[in-house]
Design an enzyme around this catalytic site. Structure first.
Site, PDB file in Angstrom:
ATOM      1  N   HIS A  46       0.839  -1.192   0.000  1.00 25.04           N
ATOM      2  CA  HIS A  46       0.000   0.000   0.000  1.00 25.04           C
ATOM      3  C   HIS A  46       0.880   1.249   0.000  1.00 25.04           C
ATOM      4  O   HIS A  46       2.107   1.145  -0.002  1.00 25.04           O
ATOM      5  CB  HIS A  46      -0.996  -0.025   1.164  1.00 25.04           C
ATOM      6  CG  HIS A  46      -0.375  -0.159   2.531  1.00 25.04           C
ATOM      7  ND1 HIS A  46       0.487   0.777   3.055  1.00 25.04           N
ATOM      8  CD2 HIS A  46      -0.498  -1.116   3.481  1.00 25.04           C
ATOM      9  CE1 HIS A  46       0.868   0.412   4.264  1.00 25.04           C
ATOM     10  NE2 HIS A  46       0.285  -0.748   4.552  1.00 25.04           N
ATOM     11  N   HIS A  54       3.897   1.413   2.439  1.00 24.85           N
ATOM     12  CA  HIS A  54       5.132   0.713   2.051  1.00 24.85           C
ATOM     13  C   HIS A  54       5.850   1.512   0.956  1.00 24.85           C
ATOM     14  O   HIS A  54       7.067   1.679   0.975  1.00 24.85           O
ATOM     15  CB  HIS A  54       4.834  -0.689   1.493  1.00 24.85           C
ATOM     16  CG  HIS A  54       4.026  -1.565   2.399  1.00 24.85           C
ATOM     17  ND1 HIS A  54       2.796  -2.042   2.053  1.00 24.85           N
ATOM     18  CD2 HIS A  54       4.295  -2.058   3.637  1.00 24.85           C
ATOM     19  CE1 HIS A  54       2.327  -2.796   3.030  1.00 24.85           C
ATOM     20  NE2 HIS A  54       3.217  -2.818   4.012  1.00 24.85           N
ATOM     21  N   CYS A  83       2.190 -10.906  20.523  1.00 29.87           N
ATOM     22  CA  CYS A  83       1.262 -10.447  19.475  1.00 29.87           C
ATOM     23  C   CYS A  83       1.649 -11.146  18.175  1.00 29.87           C
ATOM     24  O   CYS A  83       2.765 -10.961  17.676  1.00 29.87           O
ATOM     25  CB  CYS A  83       1.325  -8.935  19.296  1.00 29.87           C
ATOM     26  SG  CYS A  83       0.426  -8.402  17.821  1.00 29.87           S
ATOM     27  N   CYS A 111       2.525  -8.727  15.242  1.00 30.91           N
ATOM     28  CA  CYS A 111       3.865  -8.108  15.321  1.00 30.91           C
ATOM     29  C   CYS A 111       4.961  -9.161  15.297  1.00 30.91           C
ATOM     30  O   CYS A 111       6.108  -8.833  15.072  1.00 30.91           O
ATOM     31  CB  CYS A 111       4.088  -7.370  16.624  1.00 30.91           C
ATOM     32  SG  CYS A 111       3.124  -5.935  16.900  1.00 30.91           S
ATOM     33  N   CYS A 128      -2.341  -5.170  21.975  1.00 33.92           N
ATOM     34  CA  CYS A 128      -1.085  -4.827  21.313  1.00 33.92           C
ATOM     35  C   CYS A 128      -1.097  -3.332  20.965  1.00 33.92           C
ATOM     36  O   CYS A 128      -2.058  -2.849  20.376  1.00 33.92           O
ATOM     37  CB  CYS A 128      -0.930  -5.659  20.044  1.00 33.92           C
ATOM     38  SG  CYS A 128       0.305  -4.967  18.931  1.00 33.92           S
ATOM     39  N   HIS A 148      -1.261  -3.050  16.948  1.00 32.77           N
ATOM     40  CA  HIS A 148      -2.395  -3.598  16.199  1.00 32.77           C
ATOM     41  C   HIS A 148      -3.736  -3.493  16.919  1.00 32.77           C
ATOM     42  O   HIS A 148      -4.761  -3.864  16.371  1.00 32.77           O
ATOM     43  CB  HIS A 148      -2.124  -5.069  15.832  1.00 32.77           C
ATOM     44  CG  HIS A 148      -0.987  -5.208  14.885  1.00 32.77           C
ATOM     45  ND1 HIS A 148       0.310  -5.409  15.304  1.00 32.77           N
ATOM     46  CD2 HIS A 148      -0.943  -5.128  13.526  1.00 32.77           C
ATOM     47  CE1 HIS A 148       1.098  -5.465  14.254  1.00 32.77           C
ATOM     48  NE2 HIS A 148       0.373  -5.294  13.172  1.00 32.77           N
ATOM     49  N   LYS A 177      -4.025   4.956  10.933  1.00 32.62           N
ATOM     50  CA  LYS A 177      -3.029   4.119  10.278  1.00 32.62           C
ATOM     51  C   LYS A 177      -3.757   3.155   9.340  1.00 32.62           C
ATOM     52  O   LYS A 177      -4.859   2.701   9.650  1.00 32.62           O
ATOM     53  CB  LYS A 177      -2.249   3.325  11.329  1.00 32.62           C
ATOM     54  CG  LYS A 177      -1.105   2.555  10.708  1.00 32.62           C
ATOM     55  CD  LYS A 177      -0.092   2.075  11.704  1.00 32.62           C
ATOM     56  CE  LYS A 177       1.140   1.582  10.977  1.00 32.62           C
ATOM     57  NZ  LYS A 177       1.249   0.138  10.863  1.00 32.62           N
ATOM     58  N   LYS A 213      -5.447  -3.687   7.263  1.00 32.01           N
ATOM     59  CA  LYS A 213      -6.380  -4.570   6.564  1.00 32.01           C
ATOM     60  C   LYS A 213      -7.749  -4.523   7.230  1.00 32.01           C
ATOM     61  O   LYS A 213      -8.770  -4.466   6.571  1.00 32.01           O
ATOM     62  CB  LYS A 213      -5.861  -6.003   6.645  1.00 32.01           C
ATOM     63  CG  LYS A 213      -5.016  -6.399   5.472  1.00 32.01           C
ATOM     64  CD  LYS A 213      -4.792  -7.895   5.514  1.00 32.01           C
ATOM     65  CE  LYS A 213      -3.509  -8.242   4.799  1.00 32.01           C
ATOM     66  NZ  LYS A 213      -2.973  -9.533   5.122  1.00 32.01           N
TER      67      LYS A 213
END
Ligand code: MSP
Length: 510
Positions: free
Chosen positions: A27, A30, A135, A138, A152, A155, A303, A306
């Site tokens: 995405h 990245h 997690c 992670c 976490c 996440h 952030k 998904k």
């Protein structure tokens, strides 16, 4: 004419991106890191430096094993399929990486085994029992205090309590060594706020971290105890030395180590700036020269993830803005450091203003006047043009900004040349003037400004920069130009055919 193909290599430059998890679809977050690394690599190549630019994928660990199982294929098959999404995206975005490392390659297994062995022999890896809060997303353990409302911190999902016999890397032994090392190397983490964050973390006291799992097969087995596979972060970090030939210190590429800059997002700072230098110090390998840490690209203030369904694929934006329009935006818009919010509307405005209007129009109006009043042949610039100082200042500012990994400032400076050249044309109104030396000087100056802009903007918009170069009749390619000579005023020789061509950046309507 600017000197080309200078043979001397002034220095070496090794730049890396994090290696991305193959499970994710690439995405814009990245791509943000990768496009920046690419532009930086191109800037250094323009200086005749010997550059090595490494990116790749992180393919081991529980998440990949689970995804493969879900799809009824082996982890290797799963990785082989999903890695292509990253390769395709980088190809689409004109990323000129020198190598692409996959952690499943034999060369990487060899490197991980050697690094493990070296740390083991140094006495920094020991067997122990681990019980911790883990997690899966992670692939990392957290302490109670690090959790946010029991979840976490990255996440925002529940962690599992896990007990297993693990080998541990004795990070606690490295507290003072790391502090001393950071004190002796004050500029290694930029920006400074990130350095303070890392030092604060180390001063709180370091805990040993587990570097192996028995509950998992998908990874590199420990060379001295193959019933364990290596924890994914130990494995992943090693990619940076695998990529330059480790463990063979006679490998030709080993000359690039230590890396000049690891570009990383703020989410992985602890692994990179605490674990990684400790692992290297343990093995007697020099840590990198610099980590440059950037914030997150947010979408709607959040952030991308998904689960939130707010990931944007680069290809969707490239369809509208083109590859260079895409690259330009993400280099020019966010300040490389803090978090920044992506806005589609903002992208349209910036594209239309900076690319369609300022740069695109400049080329098109210059070519139109040259066709009408100079017989289609570009005149030479005047040596005492007011634009010469503008270009020199812009080059100096851009140089500093690229050095500091601030592409937005480098491009802002470069576009000052574009704006000033447009203003120069408006002040002189060559479209109203009679052909003659005065008009020739104005047009020669504008062509020279375009030549310099195409060199300075090349790291951001390589295809368009080359197109401008060709349309103003220059031979060869921008990639062959060498800075600083190519930025010196007076390189456009005049007497070259200038061609208008289609709009460089067609306007985008929302
Ligand atoms: N595999 C590990 C890294 C191992 S490096 C030895 C990993 N991979 S990742 O795919 O989850 O993300 C890696 C990097 O992608 C981040 O550090 C950051 O550079 C970039 N980004 C991912 N999402 C991002 C944003 N939303 N915004 C900016 N950068 C982002 O962690």
């Amino acid at each position: 004419m600017a000197a080309t193909n200078l043979p001397n290599v002034s220095s070496r430059f090794y730049v890396t991106t994090p290696i991305y998890y193959v499970n994710d679809a690439p995405h814009i977050g990245h791509a943000y890191t990768t496009v920046t690394a690419d532009a930086l690599a191109r800037w250094h190549r323009l200086h005749g430096e010997e550059v090595w630019f490494l990116t790749g994928t992180d393919e081991h660990g529980l998440k990949v094993a689970q995804a493969a199982e879900k799809h009824g294929v082996s982890p290797q098959d799963w990785a082989d399929t999903t890695v292509e999404r990253f390769k395709d995206t980088w190809k689409l975005l004109d990323i000129a990486n020198d190598d692409f490392i996959r952690t499943t390659e034999p060369r990487h297994y060899r490197a991980v085994e050697k690094l493990l062995q070296a740390c083991y022999e140094a006495g920094d890896i020991e067997l122990g029992v681990y019980e911790g809060l883990y997690c899966v997303a992670c692939e990392a353990y957290y302490t109670e205090a690090e959790l946010v409302e029991g979840n976490c911190p990255i996440h925002d999902r529940p962690v599992d309590t896990v007990t297993e016999e693990n080998y541990f890397f004795k990070l606690s032994r490295f507290e003072q060594r790391l502090l001393d090392w950071y004190e002796a190397h004050p500029d290694v983490i930029t920006p400074e706020t990130r350095r303070n964050e890392v030092l604060g973390f180390i001063r709180q006291g370091l805990q040993d971290f587990s570097i192996s799992r028995t509950s998992l097969q998908w990874g590199v087995p420990l060379p001295w105890d193959p019933s364990h596979v290596t924890y994914v972060w130990f494995d992943a970090l090693t990619n940076y030395i695998t990529g330059v030939g480790f463990p063979d210190d006679k490998a030709p590429l080993w000359r690039f180590w230590p890396a000049d800059v690891h570009l990383i997002g703020k989410d992985i700072i602890r692994f990179h700036c605490v674990y990684w230098p400790a692992m290297l110090l343990s093995a007697g390998i020099e840590p990198p020269v610099n980590w440059h840490v950037h914030g997150w690209l947010l979408v709607g203030g959040e952030k991308m993830s998904k689960t939130r369904l707010n990931q944007i694929a680069p290809a969707d934006l490239v369809e509208t803005f083109g590859v260079d329009g895409y690259r330009y935006h993400f280099l020019r818009d966010p300040s490389f450091g803090p978090d920044s919010d992506f806005s589609y509307e903002g992208m349209v405005v910036r594209y239309n203003t900076d690319l369609a209007n300022n740069l695109g129009n400049l080329l098109s109006r210059v070519a139109t006047v040259v066709a009408k009043k100079c017989g289609g042949t570009g005149p030479a610039p005047s040596p005492d043009s007011p634009l010469a100082a503008v270009a020199a200042t812009a080059f100096a500012t851009a140089t500093r900004a690229w050095q500091d990994v601030q592409p937005n400032l480098a491009l802002e400076a470069t576009w000052r040349i574009v704006r000033e050249t447009n203003a120069h044309l408006e002040a002189n109104e060559p479209w109203k003037a009679e052909p003659g030396p005065a008009l020739d000087a104005v047009m020669g100056d504008a062509l020279e400004a375009l030549r310099i802009v195409s060199v300075l903007a090349f790291p951001a918009i390589p295809t368009t920069a080359q197109a401008i170069w060709e349309r103003i009749g220059l031979p060869g390619s921008v990639v062959e130009q060498r800075l600083p000579d190519a930025a010196a005023w007076g390189g456009y020789p005049g007497g070259l055919p200038v061609e208008k061509g289609a709009a460089l950046f067609p306007r985008v309507t929302e």
